[in-house]
Design an enzyme around this catalytic site. Structure first.
Site, PDB file in Angstrom:
ATOM      1  CB  SER A  70      40.896  52.525  41.956  1.00  0.00           C
ATOM      2  OG  SER A  70      42.038  51.766  42.242  1.00  0.00           O
ATOM      3  CE  LYS A  73      41.833  49.392  40.085  1.00  0.00           C
ATOM      4  NZ  LYS A  73      41.967  48.995  41.508  1.00  0.00           N
ATOM      5  CE1 TYR A 198      44.739  48.618  37.341  1.00  0.00           C
ATOM      6  CE2 TYR A 198      47.055  48.941  37.860  1.00  0.00           C
ATOM      7  CZ  TYR A 198      45.745  48.885  38.260  1.00  0.00           C
ATOM      8  OH  TYR A 198      45.423  49.093  39.582  1.00  0.00           O
ATOM      9  CE1 TYR A 250      39.866  49.349  45.492  1.00  0.00           C
ATOM     10  CE2 TYR A 250      40.016  51.413  46.676  1.00  0.00           C
ATOM     11  CZ  TYR A 250      40.205  50.674  45.530  1.00  0.00           C
ATOM     12  OH  TYR A 250      40.708  51.264  44.435  1.00  0.00           O
ATOM     13  CB  VAL A 268      45.339  55.126  45.639  1.00  0.00           C
ATOM     14  CG1 VAL A 268      46.296  55.378  44.490  1.00  0.00           C
ATOM     15  CG2 VAL A 268      46.059  54.866  46.925  1.00  0.00           C
TER      16      VAL A 268
HETATM   17  N1  GLN Z   1      47.104  52.585  40.167  1.00  0.00           N
HETATM   18  C1  GLN Z   1      46.809  52.206  41.493  1.00  0.00           C
HETATM   19  C2  GLN Z   1      47.429  50.854  41.818  1.00  0.00           C
HETATM   20  O1  GLN Z   1      47.394  50.005  40.990  1.00  0.00           O
HETATM   21  C3  GLN Z   1      45.331  52.177  41.707  1.00  0.00           C
HETATM   22  C4  GLN Z   1      44.959  51.776  43.113  1.00  0.00           C
HETATM   23  C5  GLN Z   1      43.878  52.622  43.721  1.00  0.00           C
HETATM   24  O2  GLN Z   1      43.516  53.683  43.244  1.00  0.00           O
HETATM   25  N2  GLN Z   1      43.391  52.164  44.868  1.00  0.00           N
HETATM   26  O3  GLN Z   1      47.934  50.598  42.867  1.00  0.00           O
END
Ligand code: GLN
Length: 314
Positions: A70, A73, A198, A250, A268
Site C-alpha cells: 500500500s 498508493k 494495481y 488506515y 501489509v
Molecule cells: N496489495 C495489498 C492488497 O491489496 C495492499 C494492502 C496493504 O498493503 N494494506 O491487499
C-alpha cells in the site's frame, strides 16, 4: 537541538532503540492472505533515515527486500494527479477517512455516489490505478515503475514476480471490489487490466533506503534535494501528505498522528514510509503487523524517535 547533534545522536542511538522495538515483533503477525508474504521473517526490523545532504542513519535489517504494497498508493495517486489533474481524480475517489479496514468495501454500497472514500484504501487505489495514463496495463505499469525508479533514485527497482503472482491468484476480495466499482461507473477500462496495474505496483520490490529517498522528495515538497530536480508539483505533494496524515495508517491514522505526528504510509508487507518535513525521508520495515495491519515494531520505533527528537508536526 542543532541538526548535527541530532543526526549524531541518531547515528549512535538508532541501533539501541531499534533492538528495544524489535521485541514487539513477537506480538505481531506476518500477513498471510497473500501467501508469498508469509515468508517474511517475523522478527525483522530495519530503518533508514536520509537527510538532505545524502547522509543516512540506518540500523537493523534495513537491507532486506520487501514489496511496497500500500505504500505504492501514495505515488500512483501523485502520478494520476499529474496525468489527469485534481478535478478528474476526485470525481472518481473521495477525500475522507473511513474508519474501516484497508480492504473494506462496506461503504461502496452504503453511500452514494459509490465512489471510494479515499485513494489510500484498496478500493480508492484500484480506482486510481485506472486513471494512470497509458494505452494498456503494460504501458501503465511501466510508466509507474519508471516514476518510482526516478523518485527512489534507483534505476534497478523491479517487481517481485512471486509476490505479484501470489496476490493475483488469491485476490478475491479486491476482485469483487473492482467489479462493484466498475458497476458504479468508477473504473475506466477492463476490470482485469485495472487489477493487473494495481497488483503490479503493489509488488514493486524496495529496501528501506529506496523508500527513504522517495519520502525525502515528499519532505522537500516534490524537489529531490540530492539532485535539485523538481519531480512532483508542490500542490500534489500537499495532497499526498494530507492523505498520509488522515488515512495513511488506515484506521490507526488518528493514533499514529497523536503518537508520532508525521505523514506516513504503511504496507501489509510491513513497510512504513514516513518523513520529517524539510528534514528527513524515512523508510522502515518490520513484517510482523498489529491488528490494524501496520508494522507493530515499526510503529513502536517511530513513536520512540518522534518522542526523543520532538518530531511531531502538531
Ligand atoms: N496489495 C495489498 C492488497 O491489496 C495492499 C494492502 C496493504 O498493503 N494494506 O491487499
Amino acid at each position: 537541538m542543532s541538526e548535527t547533534s541530532e543526526f549524531d545522536r541518531l547515528l549512535t542511538q538508532l541501533p539501541l532503540w531499534l533492538e528495544t522495538s524489535r521485541k514487539r515483533a513477537a506480538e505481531g503477525k506476518v500477513a498471510s492472505y497473500i501467501p508469498e508474504l508469509s515468508k517474511m521473517p517475523q522478527s525483522a526490523l530495519g530503518i533508514a533515515v536520509l537527510d538532505a545532504n545524502g547522509r543516512t542513519a540506518s540500523a537493523g535489517d534495513c537491507g532486506i527486500p520487501f514489496t511496497m504494497q500500500s505504500i505504492s498508493k501514495v505515488f500512483t495517486l501523485i502520478l494520476a494527479l499529474m496525468d489527469n489533474g485534481e478535478a478528474a481524480v476526485f470525481d472518481k475517489v473521495g477525500m475522507e477517512p473511513t474508519g474501516d479496514n484497508f480492504n473494506s468495501m462496506l461503504k461502496l454500497e452504503l453511500v452514494r455516489p459509490g465512489i471510494p472514500f479515499n485513494p489510500l484504501i484498496n478500493a480508492g487505489a484500484i480506482a486510481v490505478s485506472s486513471l494512470i495514463a497509458g494505452a494498456d496495463s503494460e504501458e501503465k505499469s511501466s510508466r509507474i515503475l519508471s516514476f518510482f525508479r526516478k523518485l527512489a533514485g534507483n534505476p534497478s527497482l523491479e517487481l517481485d514476480e512471486d509476490v505479484y503472482r501470489s496476490e493475483a491468484a488469491t485476490a478475491n476480495l479486491n476482485r469483487s471490489m473492482a467489479y462493484l466499482l466498475k458497476d458504479n461507473g468508477v473504473l475506466e477500462g477492463g476490470v482485469d487490466e485495472v487489477l493487473d496495474v494495481y497488483f503490479r505496483h503493489c509488488s514493486i520490490k524496495v529496501a528501506c533506503a529506496d523508500i527513504a529517498r522517495m519520502a525525502l522528495v515528499l519532505a522537500f515538497d516534490g524537489a529531490d534535494p540530492l539532485t535539485g530536480e523538481s519531480l512532483i508539483p508542490r500542490r500534489y505533494v500537499q495532497i499526498a501528505k494530507t492523505f498520509m496524515i488522515t488515512c495513511g495508517m488506515y484506521n490507526a491514522s488518528g493514533e499514529f498522528a497523536i503518537q508520532v505526528g508525521l505523514p506516513a504510509k504503511s504496507g501489509v508487507s510491513g513497510g512504513i514510509l514516513t518523513l520529517v518535513p524539510g528534514r528527513y525521508g524515512i523508510g522502515v520495515v518490520g513484517p510482523a503487523l498489529n491488528r490494524k495491519g501496520n508494522s507493530i515494531a515499526g510503529v513502536h520505533l517511530m513513536e520512540t524517535l518522534s518522542r526523543e527528537f520532538d518530531w511531531s508536526m502538531f
